[in-house]
Design a protein around this motif. Structure first.
Motif, PDB file in Angstrom:
ATOM      1  N   PHE A  47       0.806  -1.207   0.000  1.00 46.47           N
ATOM      2  CA  PHE A  47       0.000   0.000   0.000  1.00 46.47           C
ATOM      3  C   PHE A  47       0.847   1.269   0.000  1.00 46.47           C
ATOM      4  CE2 PHE A  47      -3.208  -2.999   1.923  1.00 46.47           C
ATOM      5  CZ  PHE A  47      -3.972  -3.073   0.769  1.00 46.47           C
ATOM      6  N   ASN A  48       2.053   1.198   0.547  1.00 49.29           N
ATOM      7  CA  ASN A  48       2.960   2.349   0.486  1.00 49.29           C
ATOM      8  C   ASN A  48       3.455   2.610  -0.939  1.00 49.29           C
ATOM      9  OD1 ASN A  48       2.812   2.916   3.214  1.00 49.29           O
ATOM     10  ND2 ASN A  48       4.591   1.670   3.751  1.00 49.29           N
ATOM     11  N   ARG A  49       3.458   1.552  -1.773  1.00 51.20           N
ATOM     12  CA  ARG A  49       3.993   1.678  -3.132  1.00 51.20           C
ATOM     13  C   ARG A  49       2.961   1.251  -4.183  1.00 51.20           C
ATOM     14  NH1 ARG A  49       9.968  -0.977  -3.162  1.00 51.20           N
ATOM     15  NH2 ARG A  49      10.009   0.225  -5.118  1.00 51.20           N
ATOM     16  N   ILE A  50       1.700   1.383  -3.836  1.00 48.36           N
ATOM     17  CA  ILE A  50       0.635   0.819  -4.666  1.00 48.36           C
ATOM     18  C   ILE A  50       0.606   1.416  -6.070  1.00 48.36           C
ATOM     19  CG2 ILE A  50      -1.187   2.424  -3.930  1.00 48.36           C
ATOM     20  CD1 ILE A  50      -3.049  -0.084  -3.807  1.00 48.36           C
ATOM     21  N   THR A  51       1.002   2.676  -6.218  1.00 48.86           N
ATOM     22  CA  THR A  51       0.973   3.312  -7.543  1.00 48.86           C
ATOM     23  C   THR A  51       2.111   2.841  -8.447  1.00 48.86           C
ATOM     24  OG1 THR A  51       2.231   5.192  -6.694  1.00 48.86           O
ATOM     25  CG2 THR A  51      -0.167   5.389  -6.680  1.00 48.86           C
ATOM     26  N   GLU A  52       3.099   2.140  -7.862  1.00 43.16           N
ATOM     27  CA  GLU A  52       4.215   1.639  -8.671  1.00 43.16           C
ATOM     28  C   GLU A  52       3.868   0.364  -9.422  1.00 43.16           C
ATOM     29  OE1 GLU A  52       8.113   1.641  -6.742  1.00 43.16           O
ATOM     30  OE2 GLU A  52       7.250   2.877  -5.137  1.00 43.16           O
ATOM     31  N   TYR A  53       2.790  -0.302  -9.013  1.00 42.62           N
ATOM     32  CA  TYR A  53       2.317  -1.478  -9.751  1.00 42.62           C
ATOM     33  C   TYR A  53       1.534  -1.033 -10.979  1.00 42.62           C
ATOM     34  CZ  TYR A  53       3.556  -5.354  -6.654  1.00 42.62           C
ATOM     35  OH  TYR A  53       4.240  -6.316  -5.957  1.00 42.62           O
ATOM     36  N   ASP A  54       1.688  -1.776 -12.058  1.00 43.69           N
ATOM     37  CA  ASP A  54       0.904  -1.488 -13.258  1.00 43.69           C
ATOM     38  C   ASP A  54      -0.560  -1.833 -13.044  1.00 43.69           C
ATOM     39  OD1 ASP A  54       3.001  -0.755 -15.438  1.00 43.69           O
ATOM     40  OD2 ASP A  54       3.834  -2.502 -14.422  1.00 43.69           O
ATOM     41  N   SER A  55      -0.802  -2.830 -12.191  1.00 44.24           N
ATOM     42  CA  SER A  55      -2.178  -3.177 -11.837  1.00 44.24           C
ATOM     43  C   SER A  55      -2.183  -3.915 -10.501  1.00 44.24           C
ATOM     44  CB  SER A  55      -2.820  -4.059 -12.920  1.00 44.24           C
ATOM     45  OG  SER A  55      -4.205  -4.167 -12.717  1.00 44.24           O
ATOM     46  N   VAL A  56      -3.236  -3.671  -9.727  1.00 47.20           N
ATOM     47  CA  VAL A  56      -3.443  -4.367  -8.455  1.00 47.20           C
ATOM     48  C   VAL A  56      -4.809  -5.041  -8.539  1.00 47.20           C
ATOM     49  CG1 VAL A  56      -3.660  -4.162  -5.947  1.00 47.20           C
ATOM     50  CG2 VAL A  56      -2.026  -2.710  -7.182  1.00 47.20           C
ATOM     51  N   ILE A  57      -4.814  -6.360  -8.368  1.00 51.66           N
ATOM     52  CA  ILE A  57      -6.037  -7.152  -8.562  1.00 51.66           C
ATOM     53  C   ILE A  57      -6.627  -7.568  -7.221  1.00 51.66           C
ATOM     54  CG2 ILE A  57      -7.044  -9.200  -9.644  1.00 51.66           C
ATOM     55  CD1 ILE A  57      -5.892  -7.076 -11.577  1.00 51.66           C
ATOM     56  N   GLU A 101     -15.827  -5.417  -2.551  1.00 46.22           N
ATOM     57  CA  GLU A 101     -15.836  -4.860  -1.200  1.00 46.22           C
ATOM     58  C   GLU A 101     -14.422  -4.505  -0.742  1.00 46.22           C
ATOM     59  OE1 GLU A 101     -17.489  -5.901   3.306  1.00 46.22           O
ATOM     60  OE2 GLU A 101     -17.305  -7.489   1.806  1.00 46.22           O
ATOM     61  N   GLN A 102     -13.468  -5.381  -0.989  1.00 44.23           N
ATOM     62  CA  GLN A 102     -12.095  -5.094  -0.573  1.00 44.23           C
ATOM     63  C   GLN A 102     -11.519  -3.922  -1.364  1.00 44.23           C
ATOM     64  OE1 GLN A 102      -9.237  -8.319  -0.879  1.00 44.23           O
ATOM     65  NE2 GLN A 102      -8.013  -7.437   0.780  1.00 44.23           N
ATOM     66  N   LYS A 103     -11.760  -3.896  -2.656  1.00 51.38           N
ATOM     67  CA  LYS A 103     -11.295  -2.769  -3.470  1.00 51.38           C
ATOM     68  C   LYS A 103     -11.866  -1.459  -2.935  1.00 51.38           C
ATOM     69  CE  LYS A 103     -11.716  -0.647  -8.035  1.00 51.38           C
ATOM     70  NZ  LYS A 103     -12.448  -0.674  -9.318  1.00 51.38           N
ATOM     71  N   SER A 104     -13.146  -1.451  -2.599  1.00 46.55           N
ATOM     72  CA  SER A 104     -13.797  -0.248  -2.083  1.00 46.55           C
ATOM     73  C   SER A 104     -13.172   0.187  -0.768  1.00 46.55           C
ATOM     74  CB  SER A 104     -15.295  -0.516  -1.898  1.00 46.55           C
ATOM     75  OG  SER A 104     -15.941   0.599  -1.333  1.00 46.55           O
ATOM     76  N   ASP A 105     -12.875  -0.764   0.113  1.00 46.99           N
ATOM     77  CA  ASP A 105     -12.257  -0.435   1.409  1.00 46.99           C
ATOM     78  C   ASP A 105     -10.875   0.177   1.219  1.00 46.99           C
ATOM     79  OD1 ASP A 105     -14.471  -1.317   2.713  1.00 46.99           O
ATOM     80  OD2 ASP A 105     -13.582  -3.184   3.460  1.00 46.99           O
ATOM     81  N   VAL A 106     -10.095  -0.389   0.282  1.00 44.92           N
ATOM     82  CA  VAL A 106      -8.743   0.122   0.026  1.00 44.92           C
ATOM     83  C   VAL A 106      -8.818   1.520  -0.592  1.00 44.92           C
ATOM     84  CG1 VAL A 106      -6.661  -0.199  -1.370  1.00 44.92           C
ATOM     85  CG2 VAL A 106      -7.650  -2.139  -0.143  1.00 44.92           C
ATOM     86  N   GLN A 107      -9.728   1.728  -1.512  1.00 44.14           N
ATOM     87  CA  GLN A 107      -9.885   3.057  -2.121  1.00 44.14           C
ATOM     88  C   GLN A 107     -10.283   4.099  -1.080  1.00 44.14           C
ATOM     89  OE1 GLN A 107     -12.701   2.066  -5.267  1.00 44.14           O
ATOM     90  NE2 GLN A 107     -11.154   2.525  -6.807  1.00 44.14           N
ATOM     91  N   GLU A 108     -11.142   3.686  -0.165  1.00 44.40           N
ATOM     92  CA  GLU A 108     -11.591   4.603   0.880  1.00 44.40           C
ATOM     93  C   GLU A 108     -10.429   5.063   1.756  1.00 44.40           C
ATOM     94  OE1 GLU A 108     -14.588   4.338   4.694  1.00 44.40           O
ATOM     95  OE2 GLU A 108     -15.192   3.324   2.842  1.00 44.40           O
ATOM     96  N   GLN A 109      -9.469   4.156   1.993  1.00 47.66           N
ATOM     97  CA  GLN A 109      -8.356   4.485   2.881  1.00 47.66           C
ATOM     98  C   GLN A 109      -7.168   5.091   2.148  1.00 47.66           C
ATOM     99  OE1 GLN A 109      -7.252   1.273   5.475  1.00 47.66           O
ATOM    100  NE2 GLN A 109      -5.734   2.514   6.587  1.00 47.66           N
ATOM    101  N   ASN A 153      -6.347   4.294 -10.916  1.00 49.37           N
ATOM    102  CA  ASN A 153      -6.810   3.596 -12.119  1.00 49.37           C
ATOM    103  C   ASN A 153      -6.255   2.181 -12.229  1.00 49.37           C
ATOM    104  OD1 ASN A 153      -8.303   5.812 -12.992  1.00 49.37           O
ATOM    105  ND2 ASN A 153      -6.549   6.703 -14.085  1.00 49.37           N
ATOM    106  N   ASN A 154      -5.226   1.883 -11.424  1.00 53.15           N
ATOM    107  CA  ASN A 154      -4.614   0.557 -11.532  1.00 53.15           C
ATOM    108  C   ASN A 154      -5.294  -0.480 -10.655  1.00 53.15           C
ATOM    109  OD1 ASN A 154      -3.696   1.622  -9.101  1.00 53.15           O
ATOM    110  ND2 ASN A 154      -1.643   0.745  -9.281  1.00 53.15           N
ATOM    111  N   LEU A 155      -6.355  -0.128  -9.949  1.00 54.85           N
ATOM    112  CA  LEU A 155      -7.065  -1.070  -9.078  1.00 54.85           C
ATOM    113  C   LEU A 155      -8.189  -1.753  -9.855  1.00 54.85           C
ATOM    114  CD1 LEU A 155      -7.326   1.004  -5.769  1.00 54.85           C
ATOM    115  CD2 LEU A 155      -5.406  -0.336  -6.658  1.00 54.85           C
ATOM    116  N   LYS A 156      -8.160  -3.094  -9.893  1.00 57.44           N
ATOM    117  CA  LYS A 156      -9.143  -3.870 -10.661  1.00 57.44           C
ATOM    118  C   LYS A 156      -9.694  -5.003  -9.798  1.00 57.44           C
ATOM    119  CE  LYS A 156      -7.693  -1.639 -14.419  1.00 57.44           C
ATOM    120  NZ  LYS A 156      -8.505  -0.627 -15.120  1.00 57.44           N
ATOM    121  N   VAL A 157     -10.827  -5.542 -10.207  1.00 53.55           N
ATOM    122  CA  VAL A 157     -11.419  -6.714  -9.546  1.00 53.55           C
ATOM    123  C   VAL A 157     -11.572  -7.839 -10.552  1.00 53.55           C
ATOM    124  CG1 VAL A 157     -13.432  -7.645  -8.335  1.00 53.55           C
ATOM    125  CG2 VAL A 157     -12.664  -5.315  -7.855  1.00 53.55           C
TER     126      VAL A 157
END
Length: 504
Positions: A275-285, A290-298, A303-307
């Motif tokens: 999570f400290n380097r989450i933008t360095e990944y080309d994509s996070v699956i 629900e989990q994606k929403s929780d992570v986005q909230e925090q 744009n690299n967050l996908k389900v």
């Protein structure tokens, strides 16, 4: 559009598959139909590694077009197909031998001139597993470990006080030591590594060795896409450099929160690097919305967050009809490891209320794990020996679910809960705690199962009894349950992964 090569990074692969291994196999097999080459890279030493891989292929668990490489096996300078095993005898000339009757596997102590000098253990087929060499004070000096064919694979040099490894040396089948790793005996962590090849080199950390191997391998692969399954590899992968066309994808398999595993909880330590380097990944699956929403909230929207959820186990039309037919209306089942996360104690406690209403109801738990004895005692203390049974791990989950009126899930947390989609695929409704993550993304409450507030044992029992007592309710839930095959289809799963990889 450039050709991509999927490369999946995991620690190890096992015959008795946990959820992670099963998910990796499913993705690798799916991608092998879409891409010319798919690799799985593993990083942990496994004594019988080659035999494990051979069995995985022979049992059809992994497509033979998926190439599996292991750090320790691949670094061996001398590789040759073994044609004949080495037979190691039990008795040795000049030594007196006594069998250790306290061990399940054949094990023996050896004495010379009255001094205990050696200990051997074999498997039940007579293959030598290891030999411990002792000093005159009966402390282990080192342990010789052997592969499936009887060749020396590793020597573990022991700490005199902690009786744990301080130094590990690895050997090829010619008996050459090609790698040495220093080990901290206090926590068994691997430290400095020394590689003995044509170009010997030292590494300050084990991660530097892993990075060296990854660079060597990935530079020979066209446009690799690294899929990182284990959170202890995030910094390692993100620090890789100078690999042409490299793309990085993090796949999250589990709840990222500490106890009580909800949004108010702290982040687990192993997830902080991600999570400290989450933008360095080309994509996070993520596996669930629900989990994606929780992570986005925090951490904010990226744009690299996908389900991409796991696919359901696909069942033929013929079997779908069978699954909605004959079953034991008084049987509930759970397939789970006997570990604290699964909170099987919650399910067992809830089932005592089921038995109060339906004395002939049964609950069968299929699995294995360290909490087996604790759960056995709990069942006895509750007087449920005739109702709750601990069964061995099942290799046929579809058949197991098919026999039951419902399945039960009471985990503290999950990453997705493949047991839910498996049960629904078999036409067996699920009664589950609404834990993070998975149940609320998969179960349609009152349509193909029931969601119950976490910890509500009596409410859980009420829903189980309702399914067991009312054939019409169970039939309705069962018919709806098999729709999971369309909702979480292999076709959609394959399309999602192919689209993701090609767009990177």
């Amino acid at each position: 559009m450039k050709t991509k090569t999927p490369v999946i990074l995991v620690n190890s692969l096992n015959i008795v598959r946990g959820g992670l291994t099963k998910a990796v196999f499913t993705r690798a097999n799916t991608l092998a139909k879409e891409f010319k080459a798919v690799y799985i890279f593993t990083f942990l030493y496994q004594q019988h590694y080659q035999q494990i891989i051979n069995e995985i292929y022979s049992r059809g668990l992994l497509n033979k077009n998926v190439i599996v490489l292991n750090l320790f096996e691949d670094l061996k300078p001398y590789k040759k197909k073994i044609k004949k095993s080495i037979k190691h005898p039990i008795k040795e000339k000049g030594l007196i031998c006594f069998q250790d009757m306290n061990q399940q596997n054949p094990s023996y102590r050896y004495y010379k001139d009255g001094v205990y000098c050696k200990y051997k253990r074999f498997d039940r087929n007579g293959k030598l597993l290891f030999v411990d060499i002792m000093n005159d004070s009966r402390h282990r000096l080192y342990r010789n470990e052997f592969d499936f064919w009887g060749y020396l694979n590793r020597i573990r040099h022991m700490d005199n006080y902690l009786n744990k490894s301080r130094l590990d040396r690895y050997f090829d089948i010619k008996g050459n030591c090609y790698l040495t790793i220093w080990v901290n005996p206090n926590n068994n962590s691997e430290k400095r590594a020394v590689l003995f090849e044509k170009d010997p080199r030292e590494f300050e950390t084990i991660d530097q060795l892993k990075m060296y191997w990854l660079n060597e391998r990935l530079n020979s692969i066209k446009n690799p896409v690294l899929m990182v399954e284990n959170r202890n590899m995030d910094n390692l992968v993100l620090d890789l450099e100078k690999i042409e066309g490299l793309k990085r994808v993090a796949v999250i398999h589990n709840n990222h929160l500490k106890k009580p595993f909800n949004k108010e909880a702290e982040i687990k330590d192993e997830y902080k690097n991600l999570f400290n380097r989450i933008t360095e990944y080309d994509s996070v699956i993520f596996l669930t919305n629900e989990q994606k929403s929780d992570v986005q909230e925090q951490f904010g929207s990226n744009n690299n967050l996908k389900v991409i959820p796991h696919p359901a186990t696909q069942v033929s039309e013929t079997l779908k009809k069978e699954f909605t037919g004959t079953y034991n209306s008084k049987l509930a089942v759970t397939l789970a490891r006997y570990v604290p996360q699964k909170r099987l104690d919650e399910a067992i406690n809830a089932f005592k209320y089921v038995v109060q209403k339906l004395p002939d109801a049964e609950y069968h738990i299929f699995g294995f794990g360290k909490e087996k004895d604790k759960l056995k005692k709990m069942i006895t203390d509750l007087g449920l020996e005739n109702n709750v049974k601990l069964k061995d791990f099942t290799t046929d989950p579809m058949y197991t679910y098919k026999q039951a009126a419902c399945s039960i899930l009471t985990s503290d947390f999950e990453g997705f809960g493949m047991v839910i989609t498996e049960s629904l695929s078999a036409g067996t409704p699920v009664v589950s705690y609404d834990s993070k993550y998975g149940p609320s993304d998969i179960i349609r409450d009152g349509i193909d199962g029931y969601l119950v507030e976490k910890g509500s044992q009596k409410k859980l029992a009420e829903k189980i009894v309702q399914i067991m007592e009312d054939d019409n309710i169970r039939k309705k839930l069962s018919i709806n349950a098999i729709e999971v095959n369309n909702r979480f289809s292999v076709e959609n799963y394959a399309k999602s992964w192919k689209k993701l990889l090609l767009e990177l």
